[in-house]
Design a protein around this motif. Structure first.
Motif, PDB file in Angstrom:
ATOM      1  N   GLU A  71       1.560   9.507  -2.597  1.00  0.00           N
ATOM      2  CA  GLU A  71       2.338   8.370  -3.077  1.00  0.00           C
ATOM      3  C   GLU A  71       3.705   8.448  -2.399  1.00  0.00           C
ATOM      4  OE1 GLU A  71       1.448   5.985  -5.330  1.00  0.00           O
ATOM      5  OE2 GLU A  71       3.361   5.168  -6.031  1.00  0.00           O
ATOM      6  N   PRO A  72       4.100   7.387  -1.677  1.00  0.00           N
ATOM      7  CA  PRO A  72       5.379   7.458  -0.969  1.00  0.00           C
ATOM      8  C   PRO A  72       6.525   7.901  -1.874  1.00  0.00           C
ATOM      9  CG  PRO A  72       4.183   5.553  -0.243  1.00  0.00           C
ATOM     10  CD  PRO A  72       3.389   6.147  -1.376  1.00  0.00           C
ATOM     11  N   VAL A  79       6.124   4.314  -5.537  1.00  0.00           N
ATOM     12  CA  VAL A  79       6.204   2.922  -5.079  1.00  0.00           C
ATOM     13  C   VAL A  79       5.210   1.995  -5.779  1.00  0.00           C
ATOM     14  CG1 VAL A  79       7.097   3.599  -2.818  1.00  0.00           C
ATOM     15  CG2 VAL A  79       4.638   3.200  -3.112  1.00  0.00           C
ATOM     16  N   SER A  80       4.339   2.556  -6.622  1.00  0.00           N
ATOM     17  CA  SER A  80       3.460   1.686  -7.401  1.00  0.00           C
ATOM     18  C   SER A  80       4.181   1.138  -8.630  1.00  0.00           C
ATOM     19  CB  SER A  80       2.217   2.456  -7.860  1.00  0.00           C
ATOM     20  OG  SER A  80       1.508   2.945  -6.739  1.00  0.00           O
ATOM     21  N   ARG A 111       8.393  -2.912   3.315  1.00  0.00           N
ATOM     22  CA  ARG A 111       7.860  -1.629   3.795  1.00  0.00           C
ATOM     23  C   ARG A 111       6.832  -1.065   2.829  1.00  0.00           C
ATOM     24  NH1 ARG A 111       5.310   1.480   5.414  1.00  0.00           N
ATOM     25  NH2 ARG A 111       5.588   3.168   6.917  1.00  0.00           N
ATOM     26  N   ILE A 112       7.090  -1.287   1.550  1.00  0.00           N
ATOM     27  CA  ILE A 112       6.128  -0.807   0.555  1.00  0.00           C
ATOM     28  C   ILE A 112       4.841  -1.641   0.630  1.00  0.00           C
ATOM     29  CG2 ILE A 112       5.730  -0.527  -1.922  1.00  0.00           C
ATOM     30  CD1 ILE A 112       8.802   0.080  -2.118  1.00  0.00           C
ATOM     31  N   SER A 119       6.478  -3.908  -6.192  1.00  0.00           N
ATOM     32  CA  SER A 119       7.725  -3.965  -5.438  1.00  0.00           C
ATOM     33  C   SER A 119       8.089  -5.410  -5.102  1.00  0.00           C
ATOM     34  CB  SER A 119       7.611  -3.123  -4.165  1.00  0.00           C
ATOM     35  OG  SER A 119       6.395  -3.413  -3.517  1.00  0.00           O
ATOM     36  N   ASN A 134       8.112   5.448   6.115  1.00  0.00           N
ATOM     37  CA  ASN A 134       7.997   4.929   4.760  1.00  0.00           C
ATOM     38  C   ASN A 134       9.363   4.923   4.072  1.00  0.00           C
ATOM     39  OD1 ASN A 134       6.986   4.235   2.095  1.00  0.00           O
ATOM     40  ND2 ASN A 134       4.985   4.775   2.914  1.00  0.00           N
ATOM     41  N   ILE A 135       9.358   4.460   2.815  1.00  0.00           N
ATOM     42  CA  ILE A 135      10.584   4.003   2.156  1.00  0.00           C
ATOM     43  C   ILE A 135      11.774   4.964   2.265  1.00  0.00           C
ATOM     44  CG2 ILE A 135       9.706   4.746  -0.127  1.00  0.00           C
ATOM     45  CD1 ILE A 135      11.767   1.584   0.386  1.00  0.00           C
ATOM     46  N   GLU A 165       2.669   7.114   7.469  1.00  0.00           N
ATOM     47  CA  GLU A 165       3.155   6.903   6.107  1.00  0.00           C
ATOM     48  C   GLU A 165       3.734   8.216   5.589  1.00  0.00           C
ATOM     49  OE1 GLU A 165       3.448   4.038   4.982  1.00  0.00           O
ATOM     50  OE2 GLU A 165       2.118   2.859   6.251  1.00  0.00           O
ATOM     51  N   CYS A 166       4.309   8.157   4.399  1.00  0.00           N
ATOM     52  CA  CYS A 166       5.050   9.277   3.804  1.00  0.00           C
ATOM     53  C   CYS A 166       4.304  10.611   3.928  1.00  0.00           C
ATOM     54  CB  CYS A 166       5.314   8.975   2.337  1.00  0.00           C
ATOM     55  SG  CYS A 166       6.117  10.301   1.424  1.00  0.00           S
TER      56      CYS A 166
END
Ligand code: FMN
Ligand code: SF4
Ligand code: FES
Lengths: 434, 212
Positions: A87-88, A291-292, A337-338, A410, B84-85, B122-123
């Motif tokens: 998860e970012p 980010v969810s 981005r998300i 988001s 990513n973010i 990604e992250c």
């Protein structure tokens, strides 16, 4: 400020450079909890976990003890540990995996004993090369130390532990996709019901899936008792938890704090924690749990880090990751981005998720690049409404897993909070922050 | 003639033996093939299929789902930049742009000397030290354009060869043994434990009933 002096339950060894070694682990009480657990009945260990009210740390926050009691009675059953952390902005499991692999292994062995499983697997995200090396090493050492394998510590209990590498796919963090992946297949989530892992899991057998941090709490709980754990925190949010803080703060990092005591303001601004926003700027928005999760604004800073309080306020503590965006952040770009992440990671089984994520990505990108139209905002809300009808929190689910319904979090919340900034992009034909 | 070296074939068989079903070893064997060849070749997929008992198409279909499995050769160093973010908020897109210019390749491409494949990812879960880069999945953090260029120079000169193995090598630590507990033994132990638990439960209930 209510930053309490609660004990460090899962990060107690992080101060040592050699925290990952068996020597350090044994010198700091390692494997004592497993010995204690083995001297108890399996159900007594389960009772301690239930008494602790330990909430799963993987995102959904389900009580671990309650999940365990749902394991379908069956001669063959499995334990699978979720170390897929993708998860970012979530980076707490990686730390536990790399820096205290024996604590994880001990937690897994305690759970394996309590659940009396046939075999346990630790699934580790493929990108965590160092983590895979460290946990493999720890498992090898646990075998030679007599803590794992045949007749553990002479207790008559035997179990094998296998470290399984992923290969790069966010969706494999979803527990049923993880099981598919562990079976050597594409990571396609299974539909629930009927495929609740505790009923029909790995190879169709009942399976408990728990997160790395959830497992890492078990040695402390067994040594100190479930009640001592439950005495920390408040209400359902017991114990401590690692929060991963990133974005525009002066001291990003992982912080283990007592649940439900500090607020978001504390964790972002306390000098011993986040240390404030960079360049003394204001918080424009923050993501409270991966980010969810729907975004929060400055008016939410005084909410406590309590699963239910954050849930009631319209978002979630989720994976325990907080991303701070300062006043110079373009909300359109951040939300885009998300959205792009979800588009890349959708497994493609469900139309709303597969098609919706592509449309959201494309439309958001168009706006960010200055080529958007005013109707695009309604279009975005409409697409998102098709993915999760009603655009409520928690979201309605029309898909196999909850990746789909996470897409609006988001985008929709950014539009609700920063509509005027979207309009500036459209009117000026450019990003004002570029 | 198989594609795996005899040593890797032995490793593959050991890996298969730790799973209740051979197919579970599919992804670990793909990693093993990548460590041998630097990428996942057609021949390797055919042999993996045979070893785990599925068709080559199933191996290919499964592998194509996963970002880390490369069915085409990549450079010696797979340089992954996270955008990513958290990394984006710390300037990752500027870093990616810089990397594209200084290496002369876009994301997904390999430099003409075959040393570096650039990719945007990604992250990678190191967000507190953004922007984050990994090379063959070994992490380099807090990277700015200057340190990025230095890193590329060092990679080419072999300065990091001890920390960064060649592409495809996932873990330099191997499982030291197969399964330690024979399956029949586990089955017996579990049956006995379940029986003991049921007896404890019955006894506790009987004791409770007595009190009433
Ligand atoms: C798209 C998606 C990704 C997920 N990723 C992870 C993950 O990386 N790690 C994790 O522990 N749980 C993840 N989860 C939650 C798992 O499905 C599952 O709830 C969790 O592993 C259960 O462990 P816990 O009860 O100990 O929290 C994810 C869920 C979804 C829907
Ligand atoms: S919601 Fe998205 S990620 Fe989840 S199963 Fe459906 S398509 Fe796949
Ligand atoms: S956002 Fe780049 S490592 Fe997490």
């Amino acid at each position: 400020m209510t930053v309490t002096q609660a004990p460090k339950i899962v990060t107690s060894r992080m101060g040592y450079d050699d925290s990952h070694t068996l020597e350090r682990y044994l010198a700091t009480g390692g494997y004592e909890a497993l010995k204690k657990a083995l001297s108890m009945n399996p159900e007594a260990v389960h009772d301690e976990v239930t008494a602790s009210n330990l909430l799963g740390r993987g995102g959904a926050g389900f009580e671990a003890g309650r999940k365990w009691s749902m394991l379908r009675p069956n001669p063959v059953r499995y334990l699978v540990v979720n170390g897929d952390e993708s998860e970012p902005a979530t980076f707490k499991d990686r730390e536990l995996i790399e820096r205290d692999p024996h604590q994880l292994v001990e937690g897994v062995l305690i759970a394996a004993y309590s659940l009396q499983v046939t075999q346990a697997f630790i699934y580790i995200r493929g990108e965590f090369a160092l983590g895979i090396e460290r946990v493999t090493q720890a498992v090898n050492e646990a075998y030679s130390h007599g803590a794992c394998g045949n007749n553990i510590f002479g207790s008559g209990f035997s179990v094998d532990l296998v470290v399984h590498p992923g290969a790069g796919a966010y969706i494999c963090g979803e527990e049923t996709a993880l099981i598919e992946s562990l079976e050597g297949k594409r990571g396609f989530p299974r539909i629930k019901p009927p495929f609740f892992p505790a009923a029909i899991g790995l190879y169709g057998e009942p399976t408990i899936v728990n997160n790395v941090e959830t497992m890492s709490n078990l040695p402390w709980i067994v040594l100190n008792g479930g009640e001592a754990f439950a005495a920390l925190g408040e209400g359902r949010s017991t114990g401590t938890r690692i929060f991963a803080l990133s974005g525009h703060v002066n001291q990003p990092g992982t912080y283990e704090v007592e649940m439900a005591k500090p607020t978001f303001r504390d964790i972002i601004f306390d000098p011993s924690l986040g240390g404030g926003v960079r360049l003394g700027r204001d918080v424009k928005a923050f993501i409270p749990g991966g980010v969810s999760a729907p975004w929060f604004g400055p008016e939410h800073l005084d909410l406590r880090l309590d699963q239910d309080e954050v849930g009631k306020a319209g978002s979630m503590l989720g994976s325990g990751s907080i991303v701070v965006m300062d006043s110079a952040t373009c909300p359109v770009r951040a939300a885009w981005r998300i959205a792009r992440f979800f588009k890349r990671e959708s497994c493609g089984q469900c139309t709303p998720c597969r098609e919706g994520s592509g449309w959201v990505d494309k439309t958001m990108r168009r706006i960010e690049e200055g080529a958007g139209r005013e109707e695009d905002l309604d279009l975005l809300l409409d697409i998102c409404d098709n993915i999760a009808p009603g655009l409520t929190w928690p979201p309605a689910q029309t898909t196999i897993c909850v990746l789909g319904p996470s897409i609006p979090s988001s985008v929709v919340w950014a539009i609700r909070m920063f509509r005027d900034e979207f309009l500036v992009h459209i009117k000026d034909g450019a990003c004002p922050y570029a | 003639m198989g594609h795996f070296t005899p040593e890797n074939l032995a490793k593959a068989k050991n890996t298969i033996s730790v799973y209740p079903q051979a197919r579970s070893a599919l992804i670990p064997l793909c990693h093993l093939a990548q460590s041998q060849d630097g990428y996942l070749s057609e021949e390797a997929m055919v042999e993996i299929a045979e070893l785990v008992g599925v068709s080559p198409a199933e191996v290919r279909g499964t592998a194509s789902f996963y970002d880390m499995l490369h069915t085409e050769p990549v450079g010696k160093h797979l340089v992954s930049i996270c955008t990513n973010i958290a990394c984006m908020l710390a300037g990752a897109y500027e870093l990616l742009e810089h990397a594209t210019e200084s290496l002369g390749v876009h994301s997904g491409q390999t430099t003409s000397d075959g040393e570096i494949t650039l990719e945007e990812v990604e992250c990678i879960a190191a967000c507190d030290r953004a922007p984050c880069v990994s090379v063959n999945h070994r992490f380099f953090l807090d990277v700015d354009p200057d340190t990025f260029d230095q890193l590329m120079t060092d990679l080419r000169s072999g300065k990091h060869s001890s920390e960064v193995p060649s592409h495809g090598t996932l873990s330099r630590v191997e499982r030291s043994l197969g399964l330690a507990v024979p399956r029949e033994q586990v089955a017996e132990e579990r049956a006995a434990a379940d029986k003991a638990r049921a007896e404890r439960k019955a006894k506790a209930e009987a004791a409770g009933a007595d009190k009433k």
